[in-house]
Write an enzyme that holds these catalytic residues in place. Structure first.
Site, PDB file in Angstrom:
ATOM      1  CE1 TYR A 105       3.599  -0.924   6.429  1.00  0.00           C
ATOM      2  CE2 TYR A 105       2.955   0.725   8.022  1.00  0.00           C
ATOM      3  CZ  TYR A 105       3.681   0.370   6.914  1.00  0.00           C
ATOM      4  OH  TYR A 105       4.490   1.290   6.311  1.00  0.00           O
ATOM      5  CG  PHE A 139      -0.392   0.163   2.546  1.00  0.00           C
ATOM      6  CD1 PHE A 139      -0.401   1.410   3.150  1.00  0.00           C
ATOM      7  CD2 PHE A 139       0.168  -0.902   3.240  1.00  0.00           C
ATOM      8  CE1 PHE A 139       0.131   1.592   4.418  1.00  0.00           C
ATOM      9  CE2 PHE A 139       0.707  -0.730   4.511  1.00  0.00           C
ATOM     10  CZ  PHE A 139       0.690   0.523   5.097  1.00  0.00           C
ATOM     11  CB  ALA A 184       8.471  -3.087   0.661  1.00  0.00           C
ATOM     12  CE  LYS A 185       2.986   3.078   3.321  1.00  0.00           C
ATOM     13  NZ  LYS A 185       3.237   3.484   4.713  1.00  0.00           N
ATOM     14  CB  ILE A 186       4.889  -5.796   3.019  1.00  0.00           C
ATOM     15  CG1 ILE A 186       5.968  -5.733   1.923  1.00  0.00           C
ATOM     16  CG2 ILE A 186       4.170  -7.154   3.007  1.00  0.00           C
ATOM     17  CD1 ILE A 186       7.115  -6.705   2.097  1.00  0.00           C
TER      18      ILE A 186
END
Ligand code: PMP
Length: 303
Positions: A160, A32, A154-156
């Site tokens: 989160y 994202f 990386a926005k994995i």
């Protein structure tokens, strides 16, 4: 009205739905981004801040997660601009692109066996953390995920969970935000923000080797400090105790903008109020993201 762009079509956000068996919902197999649209009330204009930079990071994450996105950063920027235009919002907004493993298949499959989907939506969004009152932070008992577990740059989506556990622990204990350390005990970052300290006239921030997400706000603040205030930023390991003795400390992020930190683990940072340099950088940053500074207008995409 909030709109979404789902698998190639624009639609009202309420019509953009996926099934309960969607792979990403079960396993966090998604990438994202968080992009802000900043409303400039004097000029009645909406500026999207650094969309192409966000989409470059987005596509790099998609490469790691083997999610195919059939658009370039420029094309994604155009789609986003069109989406924001459709909403007609005259206030600050948040744009959330999500590329996800969209097959309704319940199994830990190899990534290539699961189909890809893309959604982008835009919603009204005000302040995320208090920008005036300095935040009361704690260091977390959870450690920031390392590159050999899940790539932290990386926005994995699945990654989160790490930050959400830390945020939950911190807020239940009465703090505003958590600061995660690396396994070695160096300072990494907040749950959705990078961290800076200002000490003896120097700005210091951890580097990628401390498992940070390399923030776009972080890069902007480093440039503003250098170009507008003549202050260089040193990238290096930061020890936890250096947080306690810093003259100033602040967090940076698309959602958090530039948030002052007043206390860490119940140690006052400086006077405990927003620091002088933090305030200067905050003012510079706000002018830039609302398209008020002609020198940096190239960072803003006019809708
Ligand atoms: N770290 C994490 C974990 C984040 O989620 C974010 C927000 N994207 C940041 C740092 C700051 O990045 P940016 O300035 O690009 O929003």
């Amino acid at each position: 009205m909030s709109y979404a762009f789902l698998n190639g079509e624009f639609m009202p956000l309420e019509n953009a739905k996926v099934g309960v068996m969607t792979h990403a919902l079960h396993y966090g197999t998604a990438i994202f981004e968080g992009i802000r649209g900043n409303w400039n009330p004097e000029d009645e204009k909406m500026f999207i801040f650094q969309p192409e930079q966000h989409y470059k990071r987005f596509l790099q994450g998609c490469k790691i997660m083997r999610i195919g996105v059939p658009y370039s950063p420029e094309e994604l920027t155009e789609i986003t601009t069109e989406l924001v235009r459709k909403t007609g919002y005259k206030q600050d907004i948040y744009i959330r692109p999500l590329a996800f493993k969209g097959s309704e298949r319940v199994a830990v499959l190899k990534l290539q066996d699961v189909d890809d989907s893309l959604v982008i939506f835009a919603i009204p969004f005000g302040a995320y953390l208090d920008l005036e009152a300095a935040a009361n932070c704690c260091t977390s008992s959870w450690r920031r995920m390392s590159d050999y577990m899940i790539p932290p740059d990386a926005k994995i989506s699945g990654l989160y969970v790490n930050g959400i556990l830390a945020k939950t622990e911190a807020t239940l204990a009465g703090f505003d935000e958590a600061i995660l350390l690396t396994e070695e005990g160096y300072v990494s970052e907040g749950t959705g923000e990078n961290i800076f300290i200002f000490n003896n006239g120097k700005l210091v921030t951890p580097g990628v080797y401390d498992n940070i997400l390399k923030g776009i706000t972080r890069d902007t603040v480093i440039d503003l400090a250098r170009n507008e205030l003549g202050i260089e930023t040193v990238e290096r390991h930061v020890r936890r105790s250096e947080l306690y003795t810093a003259d100033e400390c602040f967090l940076t992020g698309t959602a958090a903008h530039l948030t002052p930190v007043g206390k860490i683990d119940n140690h006052l940072i400086g006077s405990g109020e927003i620091g002088e340099l933090t305030k200067k950088l905050q003012n510079l940053y706000f002018d830039v993201i609302r398209g008020r500074n002609p020198k940096y207008l190239h960072l803003c995409k006019l809708v």
